[in-house]
Design a protein around this motif. Structure first.
Motif, PDB file in Angstrom:
ATOM      1  N   UNK A  49       0.851  -1.194   0.000  1.00 49.02           N
ATOM      2  CA  UNK A  49       0.000   0.000   0.000  1.00 49.02           C
ATOM      3  C   UNK A  49       0.883   1.238   0.000  1.00 49.02           C
ATOM      4  N   UNK A  50       0.623   2.124  -0.951  1.00 52.27           N
ATOM      5  CA  UNK A  50       1.414   3.349  -1.106  1.00 52.27           C
ATOM      6  C   UNK A  50       0.580   4.557  -0.683  1.00 52.27           C
ATOM      7  N   UNK A  51       1.245   5.686  -0.469  1.00 53.76           N
ATOM      8  CA  UNK A  51       0.585   6.936  -0.057  1.00 53.76           C
ATOM      9  C   UNK A  51      -0.283   6.693   1.180  1.00 53.76           C
ATOM     10  N   UNK A  52       0.293   6.051   2.174  1.00 51.28           N
ATOM     11  CA  UNK A  52      -0.473   5.630   3.350  1.00 51.28           C
ATOM     12  C   UNK A  52      -0.467   6.652   4.473  1.00 51.28           C
ATOM     13  N   UNK A  53       0.149   7.830   4.265  1.00 53.46           N
ATOM     14  CA  UNK A  53       0.351   8.755   5.380  1.00 53.46           C
ATOM     15  C   UNK A  53      -0.949   9.337   5.936  1.00 53.46           C
ATOM     16  N   UNK A  54      -2.035   9.320   5.167  1.00 56.51           N
ATOM     17  CA  UNK A  54      -3.291   9.885   5.648  1.00 56.51           C
ATOM     18  C   UNK A  54      -4.246   8.839   6.196  1.00 56.51           C
ATOM     19  N   UNK A  55      -3.835   7.579   6.215  1.00 60.73           N
ATOM     20  CA  UNK A  55      -4.719   6.541   6.723  1.00 60.73           C
ATOM     21  C   UNK A  55      -4.835   6.615   8.242  1.00 60.73           C
ATOM     22  N   UNK A  56      -6.041   6.452   8.730  1.00 59.74           N
ATOM     23  CA  UNK A  56      -6.242   6.299  10.168  1.00 59.74           C
ATOM     24  C   UNK A  56      -5.961   4.850  10.536  1.00 59.74           C
ATOM     25  N   UNK A  57      -5.725   4.556  11.813  1.00 49.52           N
ATOM     26  CA  UNK A  57      -5.554   3.148  12.205  1.00 49.52           C
ATOM     27  C   UNK A  57      -6.728   2.275  11.777  1.00 49.52           C
ATOM     28  N   UNK A  58      -7.960   2.812  11.866  1.00 51.46           N
ATOM     29  CA  UNK A  58      -9.147   2.033  11.471  1.00 51.46           C
ATOM     30  C   UNK A  58      -9.102   1.699   9.982  1.00 51.46           C
ATOM     31  N   UNK A  59      -8.680   2.651   9.156  1.00 49.34           N
ATOM     32  CA  UNK A  59      -8.588   2.392   7.723  1.00 49.34           C
ATOM     33  C   UNK A  59      -7.477   1.392   7.417  1.00 49.34           C
ATOM     34  N   UNK A  60      -6.384   1.481   8.150  1.00 49.89           N
ATOM     35  CA  UNK A  60      -5.292   0.542   7.927  1.00 49.89           C
ATOM     36  C   UNK A  60      -5.683  -0.873   8.354  1.00 49.89           C
ATOM     37  N   UNK A  61      -6.549  -0.989   9.335  1.00 49.92           N
ATOM     38  CA  UNK A  61      -7.018  -2.306   9.768  1.00 49.92           C
ATOM     39  C   UNK A  61      -7.708  -3.050   8.622  1.00 49.92           C
ATOM     40  N   UNK A  62      -8.371  -2.303   7.715  1.00 47.52           N
ATOM     41  CA  UNK A  62      -9.007  -2.954   6.568  1.00 47.52           C
ATOM     42  C   UNK A  62      -7.970  -3.689   5.726  1.00 47.52           C
ATOM     43  N   UNK A  63      -6.800  -3.076   5.587  1.00 42.82           N
ATOM     44  CA  UNK A  63      -5.730  -3.689   4.801  1.00 42.82           C
ATOM     45  C   UNK A  63      -5.104  -4.846   5.572  1.00 42.82           C
ATOM     46  N   UNK A  64      -4.865  -4.640   6.869  1.00 44.18           N
ATOM     47  CA  UNK A  64      -4.187  -5.645   7.683  1.00 44.18           C
ATOM     48  C   UNK A  64      -4.967  -6.958   7.697  1.00 44.18           C
ATOM     49  N   UNK A  65      -6.290  -6.876   7.821  1.00 39.54           N
ATOM     50  CA  UNK A  65      -7.060  -8.115   7.919  1.00 39.54           C
ATOM     51  C   UNK A  65      -7.129  -8.869   6.590  1.00 39.54           C
ATOM     52  N   UNK A  66      -6.699  -8.250   5.511  1.00 40.43           N
ATOM     53  CA  UNK A  66      -6.676  -8.921   4.206  1.00 40.43           C
ATOM     54  C   UNK A  66      -5.287  -9.447   3.835  1.00 40.43           C
ATOM     55  N   UNK A  67      -4.333  -9.269   4.729  1.00 40.57           N
ATOM     56  CA  UNK A  67      -2.974  -9.753   4.500  1.00 40.57           C
ATOM     57  C   UNK A  67      -2.715 -10.952   5.413  1.00 40.57           C
ATOM     58  N   UNK A  68      -2.543 -12.108   4.822  1.00 37.83           N
ATOM     59  CA  UNK A  68      -2.264 -13.300   5.636  1.00 37.83           C
ATOM     60  C   UNK A  68      -0.973 -13.118   6.418  1.00 37.83           C
ATOM     61  N   UNK A  69      -1.030 -13.494   7.683  1.00 35.92           N
ATOM     62  CA  UNK A  69       0.119 -13.393   8.593  1.00 35.92           C
ATOM     63  C   UNK A  69       0.628 -11.951   8.687  1.00 35.92           C
ATOM     64  N   UNK A  70      -0.261 -10.979   8.416  1.00 34.85           N
ATOM     65  CA  UNK A  70       0.099  -9.555   8.512  1.00 34.85           C
ATOM     66  C   UNK A  70       1.350  -9.233   7.705  1.00 34.85           C
ATOM     67  N   UNK A  71       1.430  -9.794   6.516  1.00 27.63           N
ATOM     68  CA  UNK A  71       2.575  -9.556   5.629  1.00 27.63           C
ATOM     69  C   UNK A  71       2.253  -8.375   4.718  1.00 27.63           C
TER      70      UNK A  71
END
Length: 347
Positions: free
Chosen positions: A103-125
């Motif tokens: 994920x690029x240009x991530x500086x404006x993401x809130x923790x809640x928005x980043x959680x959407x990405x984290x839960x779609x990455x196996x083993x948090x990779x």
């Protein structure tokens, strides 16, 4: 003659299929769709107090209750989407995942928005990239360590870019002066062929100066981005019309010549030359302005940078010794005459 006795599995299966059992379970454990869970969150003051009382004040809870939830998914804001995704995950945690997520240009993401990405990455990779100096929302990250922990990432390695091979050092130093205090700005490996310039003009001549500089830069340098705060974009558009051929990037695709840009579109782009209009006004703009928005605008160029203003410059720019002030007539010729040899400034 009696048949064979029923097994426990047969009895359980028969009970579960009965209408009485299904009515009972639906009453005790009702099935809740993500849409319903998301919508009801805004309607129940008691529930909000129970689950968010340590995060939200009574006034903030009252504000949430007073706001109608989005009528459909198309009406959701980005923060609504993050909240809805959390509700969907709670109801049905089985969703498509990927072996590794970038994920690029991530500086404006809130923790809640980043959680959407984290839960779609196996083993948090994940590989997450972003420049904190370009942050334009107060809800964005303050440090990678803080936002990743809040997003549920348990282990991570933080690497900081110290050298920039794209943006010249003199442009980075100028932009770094307006970044939030404590922000580390990378060092450029070279000096630009033209020094950064500031053109002060009367308000009535602002558009003409921008158009003249953009046209000359397009001929001498290459692609040009004209970065304009929203309040002035119609006036600058009118000045460019009939003067220079340009792409109206807020609505059209970016082109190889002159491009009219707002503060949102310019994020993540780069040009051979950039004209930044009224930096003091950019500092006052929200949500895409502020210090992060101005830093972004000043760090989009690879060869030439000009600031055109009628309002006084922010102090950080006005006192920068590397900013060359030009004025009077024929500002495009005065800028062109400043051409110098491009050279390396960093090992």
């Amino acid at each position: 003659m009696r048949g064979a006795p029923l097994s426990n599995e047969d009895i359980i299966s028969a009970v579960r299929k009965s209408s009485e059992y299904q009515k009972l379970t639906n009453r005790v454990w009702p099935r809740v769709a993500p849409d319903r869970l998301f919508g009801e969150l805004f309607k129940n003051r008691r529930r909000l107090k129970e689950i968010a009382g340590d995060l939200l004040s009574d006034d903030e809870i009252a504000l949430l209750v007073a706001v109608d939830p989005p009528a459909g998914r198309l009406e959701m804001t980005p923060t609504d989407v993050a909240l809805f995704d959390e509700a969907r995950w709670l109801v049905d945690p089985e969703m498509r995942t990927f072996g590794h997520v970038v994920i690029d240009e991530a500086q404006n993401l809130t923790p809640m928005e980043l959680r959407m990405v984290v839960r779609r990455a196996r083993r948090q990779s994940l590989t997450i990239l972003g420049d904190i100096a370009q942050r334009t929302t107060e809800a964005g990250l303050s440090s990678w360590a803080n936002v990743l922990r809040d997003a549920g990432v348990e282990a991570f390695a933080d690497r900081e870019l110290e050298l920039s091979y794209r943006v010249p050092d003199d442009f980075l130093q100028l932009a770094g002066g307006v970044a939030d205090e404590g922000t580390r700005v990378p060092r450029g490996v070279r000096r630009a062929p033209w020094p950064p310039v500031a053109v002060e003009t009367e308000a009535s001549g602002l558009g003409a100066s921008v158009a003249a500089l953009a046209a000359r830069m397009s001929c001498d340098v290459g692609s040009v981005g004209v970065v304009v705060p929203p309040r002035l974009i119609d006036a600058i558009r009118a000045a460019l019309d009939g003067t220079v051929e340009y792409a109206d990037a807020p609505s059209d695709a970016v082109g190889p010549g002159v491009n009219l840009l707002d503060l949102h579109v310019v994020k993540g782009l780069e040009f051979d030359a950039v004209v930044v209009v009224e930096p003091a006004m950019i500092l006052d703009e929200r949500p895409d302005g502020g210090r992060g928005g101005l830093y972004t605008a000043l760090s989009r160029s690879t060869r030439a940078l000009a600031i055109v203003h009628a309002d006084p410059l922010p102090e950080e720019l006005a006192t920068d010794p590397g900013l060359v002030v030009i004025g009077g007539t024929d500002v495009e010729d005065r800028w062109a005459a400043l051409r110098r040899e491009e050279d390396s400034v960093a090992a």
